[in-house]
Design an enzyme around this catalytic site. Sequence first.
Site, PDB file in Angstrom:
ATOM      1  N   ASP A   1      45.548  14.719  42.252  1.00 52.32           N
ATOM      2  CA  ASP A   1      46.251  13.677  41.762  1.00 52.32           C
ATOM      3  C   ASP A   1      45.967  13.734  39.922  1.00 52.32           C
ATOM      4  OD1 ASP A   1      45.952  10.063  41.727  1.00 52.32           O
ATOM      5  OD2 ASP A   1      46.745  11.371  40.064  1.00 52.32           O
ATOM      6  N   ILE A   2      46.869  14.096  39.465  1.00 51.25           N
ATOM      7  CA  ILE A   2      46.580  14.491  37.838  1.00 51.25           C
ATOM      8  C   ILE A   2      45.602  13.413  37.062  1.00 51.25           C
ATOM      9  CG2 ILE A   2      48.813  13.836  36.668  1.00 51.25           C
ATOM     10  CD1 ILE A   2      48.678  16.595  35.164  1.00 51.25           C
TER      11      ILE A   2
ATOM     12  N   ASP B   1      54.635  10.102  35.598  1.00 47.64           N
ATOM     13  CA  ASP B   1      54.750   9.022  34.573  1.00 47.64           C
ATOM     14  C   ASP B   1      54.130   7.686  34.983  1.00 47.64           C
ATOM     15  OD1 ASP B   1      57.429   8.053  32.388  1.00 47.64           O
ATOM     16  OD2 ASP B   1      55.351   8.277  31.915  1.00 47.64           O
TER      17      ASP B   1
HETATM   18  N1  APR Z   1      49.524  13.827  39.835  1.00 46.13           N
HETATM   19  C1  APR Z   1      50.216  15.047  39.918  1.00 46.13           C
HETATM   20  N2  APR Z   1      51.549  15.224  40.286  1.00 46.13           N
HETATM   21  C2  APR Z   1      52.252  14.171  40.496  1.00 46.13           C
HETATM   22  C3  APR Z   1      51.743  12.742  40.596  1.00 46.13           C
HETATM   23  C4  APR Z   1      50.544  12.768  40.166  1.00 46.13           C
HETATM   24  N3  APR Z   1      49.752  11.581  40.477  1.00 46.13           N
HETATM   25  N4  APR Z   1      52.920  12.038  41.034  1.00 46.13           N
HETATM   26  C5  APR Z   1      53.935  12.717  41.166  1.00 46.13           C
HETATM   27  N5  APR Z   1      53.338  13.833  40.874  1.00 46.13           N
HETATM   28  C6  APR Z   1      54.364  15.398  40.900  1.00 46.13           C
HETATM   29  C7  APR Z   1      55.818  15.228  41.704  1.00 46.13           C
HETATM   30  O1  APR Z   1      55.398  15.570  42.887  1.00 46.13           O
HETATM   31  C8  APR Z   1      56.597  16.180  41.046  1.00 46.13           C
HETATM   32  O2  APR Z   1      56.159  17.619  41.365  1.00 46.13           O
HETATM   33  O3  APR Z   1      54.863  15.255  39.367  1.00 46.13           O
HETATM   34  C9  APR Z   1      56.165  16.238  39.656  1.00 46.13           C
HETATM   35  C10 APR Z   1      56.981  15.829  38.544  1.00 46.13           C
HETATM   36  O4  APR Z   1      57.959  14.630  39.113  1.00 46.13           O
HETATM   37  P1  APR Z   1      58.331  13.340  38.465  1.00 46.13           P
HETATM   38  O5  APR Z   1      57.249  12.425  38.306  1.00 46.13           O
HETATM   39  O6  APR Z   1      59.545  12.710  39.250  1.00 46.13           O
HETATM   40  O7  APR Z   1      58.927  13.809  36.914  1.00 46.13           O
HETATM   41  P2  APR Z   1      60.277  14.582  36.637  1.00 46.13           P
HETATM   42  O8  APR Z   1      60.813  15.200  37.832  1.00 46.13           O
HETATM   43  O9  APR Z   1      59.954  15.478  35.436  1.00 46.13           O
HETATM   44  O10 APR Z   1      61.167  13.407  36.311  1.00 46.13           O
HETATM   45  C11 APR Z   1      60.867  12.556  35.041  1.00 46.13           C
HETATM   46  O11 APR Z   1      60.808  10.542  36.154  1.00 46.13           O
HETATM   47  O12 APR Z   1      58.988   9.293  36.415  1.00 46.13           O
HETATM   48  C12 APR Z   1      60.008   9.469  35.659  1.00 46.13           C
HETATM   49  O13 APR Z   1      59.689   8.588  33.581  1.00 46.13           O
HETATM   50  C13 APR Z   1      59.958   9.925  34.121  1.00 46.13           C
HETATM   51  O14 APR Z   1      61.984   9.444  33.875  1.00 46.13           O
HETATM   52  C14 APR Z   1      61.074  10.326  33.726  1.00 46.13           C
HETATM   53  C15 APR Z   1      61.413  11.297  35.211  1.00 46.13           C
END
Ligand code: APR
Length: 173
Positions: free
Chosen positions: A13-14, A37
């Site tokens: 978890d980042i 996010d």
């Molecule tokens: N730690 C690390 N990676 C994570 C975590 C976490 N806690 N939560 C989710 N991820 C991963 C997901 O599994 C995915 O592989 O982050 C990667 C990116 O997924 P999203 O968070 O959905 O981001 P993205 O596809 O870039 O879409 C961005 O989503 O959350 C909204 O505000 C954001 O509108 C924007 C869109």
Amino acid sequence: MMSEKRIILTRDDITKMEVDAIVNAANSRLLGGGGVDGAIHRAAGLQLLEECKTLNGCPTGSAKLTKGYHLPAKYVIHTVGPVWRGGNNNETDLLKSCYISSLKIAVDNNCTTIAFPNISTGIYGFPKKQAAEIAIDAVQDCIRENEFFKTIYFVCFDQENYKLYTDILMSDE
Ligand code: APR
């Protein structure tokens, strides 16, 4: 966890990463959202949103820096990945630009350890294998050119991304 020189792949978890900067996969409004996010904003606390409100958003492919507040990371680098629209809308270059812009901000702010999520591969629907190749190529090009970074982490939250990154990094060794 697997390391190749200064690149470390980890399933985590980042928001837990104790690094100089974690990268957030944000949207262009920079006011929070779901996915990583949402997780980052929840962990950092409301002060993060307050600082984001002062940034006036961020174009796709670019990145902006904030403090990390309650996160273990000192900074958050918010970057906006492309939404996948089939692959003929400059998605590859825009995704590569997210990594390069984030790395540049890290250098400018003396962040020698940085952690990336798998940008655009969740809600934005970028095919995971292609996104992993773009991410790894961009980071490897960067560390090949300069010695600045101590460690660059690829933080995979889901097993599919972790396996893809493992296969690509193993084949590069
Ligand atoms: N730690 C690390 N990676 C994570 C975590 C976490 N806690 N939560 C989710 N991820 C991963 C997901 O599994 C995915 O592989 O982050 C990667 C990116 O997924 P999203 O968070 O959905 O981001 P993205 O596809 O870039 O879409 C961005 O989503 O959350 C909204 O505000 C954001 O509108 C924007 C869109």
